[in-house]
Design a protein around this motif. Structure first.
Motif, PDB file in Angstrom:
ATOM      1  N   ALA A   8      45.744   5.968  -5.208  1.00 53.79           N
ATOM      2  CA  ALA A   8      46.143   7.365  -5.369  1.00 53.79           C
ATOM      3  C   ALA A   8      46.898   7.619  -6.663  1.00 53.79           C
ATOM      4  O   ALA A   8      46.731   8.667  -7.304  1.00 53.79           O
ATOM      5  CB  ALA A   8      46.990   7.806  -4.173  1.00 53.79           C
ATOM      6  N   LEU A   9      47.723   6.663  -7.076  1.00 55.24           N
ATOM      7  CA  LEU A   9      48.617   6.899  -8.212  1.00 55.24           C
ATOM      8  C   LEU A   9      48.116   6.327  -9.529  1.00 55.24           C
ATOM      9  O   LEU A   9      48.567   6.744 -10.599  1.00 55.24           O
ATOM     10  CB  LEU A   9      49.995   6.311  -7.906  1.00 55.24           C
ATOM     11  N   ALA A  10      47.185   5.351  -9.478  1.00 60.71           N
ATOM     12  CA  ALA A  10      46.716   4.723 -10.715  1.00 60.71           C
ATOM     13  C   ALA A  10      46.138   5.707 -11.726  1.00 60.71           C
ATOM     14  O   ALA A  10      46.371   5.549 -12.936  1.00 60.71           O
ATOM     15  CB  ALA A  10      45.697   3.630 -10.385  1.00 60.71           C
ATOM     16  N   PRO A  11      45.374   6.732 -11.313  1.00 60.46           N
ATOM     17  CA  PRO A  11      44.837   7.671 -12.311  1.00 60.46           C
ATOM     18  C   PRO A  11      45.920   8.390 -13.119  1.00 60.46           C
ATOM     19  O   PRO A  11      45.650   8.877 -14.223  1.00 60.46           O
ATOM     20  CB  PRO A  11      44.040   8.664 -11.460  1.00 60.46           C
ATOM     21  N   GLN A  12      47.158   8.441 -12.591  1.00 65.95           N
ATOM     22  CA  GLN A  12      48.244   9.099 -13.322  1.00 65.95           C
ATOM     23  C   GLN A  12      48.920   8.155 -14.314  1.00 65.95           C
ATOM     24  O   GLN A  12      49.725   8.598 -15.136  1.00 65.95           O
ATOM     25  CB  GLN A  12      49.291   9.626 -12.344  1.00 65.95           C
ATOM     26  N   ALA A  13      48.631   6.861 -14.190  1.00 67.84           N
ATOM     27  CA  ALA A  13      49.318   5.866 -15.012  1.00 67.84           C
ATOM     28  C   ALA A  13      48.645   5.729 -16.367  1.00 67.84           C
ATOM     29  O   ALA A  13      47.445   5.941 -16.523  1.00 67.84           O
ATOM     30  CB  ALA A  13      49.327   4.518 -14.303  1.00 67.84           C
ATOM     31  N   SER A  14      49.447   5.359 -17.353  1.00 70.56           N
ATOM     32  CA  SER A  14      48.916   5.125 -18.701  1.00 70.56           C
ATOM     33  C   SER A  14      49.469   3.798 -19.221  1.00 70.56           C
ATOM     34  O   SER A  14      50.675   3.671 -19.441  1.00 70.56           O
ATOM     35  CB  SER A  14      49.310   6.259 -19.645  1.00 70.56           C
ATOM     36  N   PRO A  15      48.566   2.788 -19.357  1.00 69.09           N
ATOM     37  CA  PRO A  15      47.141   2.848 -19.027  1.00 69.09           C
ATOM     38  C   PRO A  15      46.891   2.581 -17.540  1.00 69.09           C
ATOM     39  O   PRO A  15      47.707   1.952 -16.878  1.00 69.09           O
ATOM     40  CB  PRO A  15      46.556   1.712 -19.879  1.00 69.09           C
ATOM     41  N   ASN A  16      45.746   3.053 -17.071  1.00 73.73           N
ATOM     42  CA  ASN A  16      45.324   2.817 -15.687  1.00 73.73           C
ATOM     43  C   ASN A  16      44.793   1.379 -15.594  1.00 73.73           C
ATOM     44  O   ASN A  16      43.823   1.033 -16.265  1.00 73.73           O
ATOM     45  CB  ASN A  16      44.229   3.817 -15.314  1.00 73.73           C
ATOM     46  N   PRO A  17      45.405   0.534 -14.778  1.00 68.63           N
ATOM     47  CA  PRO A  17      44.972  -0.877 -14.770  1.00 68.63           C
ATOM     48  C   PRO A  17      43.617  -1.124 -14.111  1.00 68.63           C
ATOM     49  O   PRO A  17      42.960  -2.121 -14.409  1.00 68.63           O
ATOM     50  CB  PRO A  17      46.084  -1.574 -13.971  1.00 68.63           C
ATOM     51  N   LEU A  18      43.174  -0.217 -13.225  1.00 68.42           N
ATOM     52  CA  LEU A  18      41.977  -0.513 -12.436  1.00 68.42           C
ATOM     53  C   LEU A  18      40.689  -0.550 -13.265  1.00 68.42           C
ATOM     54  O   LEU A  18      39.922  -1.514 -13.159  1.00 68.42           O
ATOM     55  CB  LEU A  18      41.862   0.480 -11.274  1.00 68.42           C
TER      56      LEU A  18
END
Length: 575
Positions: A8-18
């Motif tokens: 849920a939260l990874a798309p908001q992160a910079s950079p997205n690790p996934l």
């Protein structure tokens, strides 16, 4: 309900690790390593051909004739030179491809460590948020409007904290990707100068799970772990369902997956038309059922880490784990001794359960797993036609030591790959099993932090003191025995098993193992309810606190009666 999950939260992160992780997971270290092996084999073939060409040159100088035509020395020398160049190039290509495989494996492991770490932190952030909301709700006189405003602020605050941590993980994953891509570019330039262009799909994930290559048995478990974690769930599920005998016993595959695969194989075995296979499978299933009933209320998993129905003439190989081997901070492996069979599965797993409880109770802040390892065919105390006892032989323990070392290496590799940690591993050998543990350490550099030899028949031929072990075990060899244990003072009868770990000259850290057991029970019941001292001390060692155990004077055993002078070794009950 606020969603603090990584997805849920990874798309908001910079950079997205996934998505960065997926770039690495599209590659296959195993496939690249297999390609390298092909080039290495081809280099060997070219070298052999060069030898033949050298022989042809020699024959040509002597006027050798084939089909009425002479062999031209110049052509033979040219062929010899070309083959020599080809051998050198193919070996260089193999080395370069192996380097790519290792670099990709390292990248996958580092990326997985970062993601596993942040995935483990998110529930703590969620709990902190819920606790903050609960405190807010308890504020006297707070209105609903005030509560909603403050709760929204708390939600933003904790979600931003979680996103920052995910971004930190993304930075670590990006570094792993960048390092691999830089090394890959250099390796590709090297391959180009050698005249080789790798297939374009080499670093592309196999989209057809029916044809996914499975690493052969004996592959480095770190390579297997990187391969397994790089598969998507659909492919993993397919392999578990269709190649369960292979996946269930492949060191490097996660313990959770091996458990699923082995339970399929065990169910199959319990309905086998072979009465031996069926009886053994039922005994192992009964042990699993008893341990599950014992631990399910605590939420502690029970895993079937290994099951090979035809491993030994009369018994199956099995390993039952109490606790999650993939994530435990402390993992201990119990190796049984003579007379143990598949019929002993319930008592052996019960001993592992007792060690689990002792370890967990000594340090509940750390997670624990204990494995009952039936990975070899233990001897019995029957006489052979030649008049010897199986227990006097060390060929069994030498082979078993290698098997134990391979399985422990697999445990360490999967735990490190899944949890991103370096687990503390303790190898515990009872009776003849102590000889197996000792041989594994001496002969194969067993990847254990601590060795525990209980009721030992002897450390092994050529192992007369702790100085005979590799340096990695300095100060980490422990031994204990009950005074009335007949095996402890049967050395002059059994002979051939090296030093007595409980003797002053051996140099082990001897711990108190006295209990209420006497006679034959003194050897067979080190792990039962009467063995408080043994279990407490083993629990301290297995939880990483062995240095705190009071060291017993090896000369402080109670006086014992002389051994019987009859021809037979006192019979020892199965463990």
């Amino acid at each position: 309900m606020v969603d603090f999950s990584l997805a849920a939260l990874a798309p908001q992160a910079s950079p997205n690790p996934l998505p960065l992780q997926q770039k690495l997971l599209r590659g296959s270290p195993v496939e690249i390593a297999n390609l390298a092996s092909s080039f290495a084999n081809a280099a060997g073939d070219a070298d052999y051909a060069r030898v033949l060409s050298t022989r042809a040159t020699s024959l040509a100088k002597g006027g050798y004739v084939v089909d009425n035509q002479g062999v031209e020395p110049g052509e033979a020398r040219q062929t010899q030179q070309l083959l020599g160049n080809s051998k050198t190039a193919m070996r260089a290509i193999a080395a370069t491809l192996n380097g790519i495989s290792n670099d990709l494996q390292t990248g996958v492991i580092n990326a997985n460590k970062a993601i596993v770490a942040v995935r483990g932190e998110l529930p703590a952030i969620a709990r902190a948020y819920n606790a903050a909301v609960a405190r807010l709700r308890a504020v006297p006189g707070i209105s609903q409007a005030e509560f909603d405003i403050e709760r929204a602020r708390l939600e933003r605050q904790f979600q931003q904290q979680a996103v920052r941590r995910i971004g930190d993980a993304g930075t670590a994953v990006r570094a792993a990707v960048t390092t691999y891509e830089t090394r890959l570019a250099g390796a590709q330039r090297t391959l180009s100068t050698l005249g080789y262009a790798p297939p374009s799909g080499l670093n592309t994930a196999n989209s057809n799970p029916l044809n996914v290559p499975v690493p052969p048995a004996g592959t480095n478990p770190k390579t297997v772990a990187a391969w397994w974690l790089g598969l998507d769930k659909a492919t993993q599920d397919h392999l578990i369902g269709h190649q369960y005998r292979t996946i269930g016993n492949l060191n490097g595959v996660s313990a959770v997956a091996r458990d699923q695969a082995n339970r399929i194989a065990l169910e199959e075995g319990s309905h086998s038309s072979d009465p031996r296979v069926r009886a053994n499978a039922i005994s192992i299933q009964d042990a699993l059922d008893k341990r599950t009933a014992q631990f399910e209320k605590q939420g502690v998993p029970v895993q079937l880490l290994a099951y090979e129905r035809d491993a030994f003439p009369h018994d199956a190989k099995f390993a039952i784990a109490i606790g999650n081997v993939d994530t435990a901070n402390n993992v201990s492996v119990l190796v049984p001794g003579l007379n143990t069979t598949n019929a002993s599965a319930s008592s052996l797993s019960g001993h592992a359960a007792a060690i689990y409880n002792a370890t967990h109770n000594l340090d509940p802040t750390q997670s624990t797993a204990t494995i009952a390892w039936f990975g070899y065919d233990p001897p019995n105390n029957e006489r052979s036609p030649a008049g010897n006892y199986d227990v006097q032989k060390e060929d069994i323990s030498r082979a078993a030591g290698g098997a134990l070392a391979r399985d422990v290496a697999g445990i360490r590799a999967t735990n490190a790959a899944v949890s991103g940690q370096d687990p503390h591993i303790t190898a515990i050998g009872h009776s003849y099993g102590s000889n197996v543990v000792s041989r594994a350490a001496h002969d194969h550099h067993l990847q254990a932090n601590d060795l525990v030899l209980v009721g030992s028949v002897g450390a092994g031929d050529g192992i007369n003191s702790v100085e005979d072990y590799p340096d990695q075990y300095d100060g980490h060899v422990y031994s204990g025995a009950e005074t009335d244990d007949g095996i402890r003072h049967n050395g002059r009868v059994l002979n051939g098993h090296g030093g007595d770990p409980n003797s002053p000259d051996f140099g082990a850290r001897v711990f108190d193992a006295e209990s209420e057991n006497t006679g034959a029970d003194a050897h067979s019941n080190y792990f039962d309810s009467n063995s408080h001292n043994t279990l407490r001390n083993i629990g301290s060692i297995a939880s990483g606190h062995g240095v705190a155990i009071p060291v017993r004077d090896p000369d402080a055993f109670r006086p014992v009666n002389p051994l019987p002078t009859g021809p037979d070794i006192p019979r020892i009950r199965p463990r």
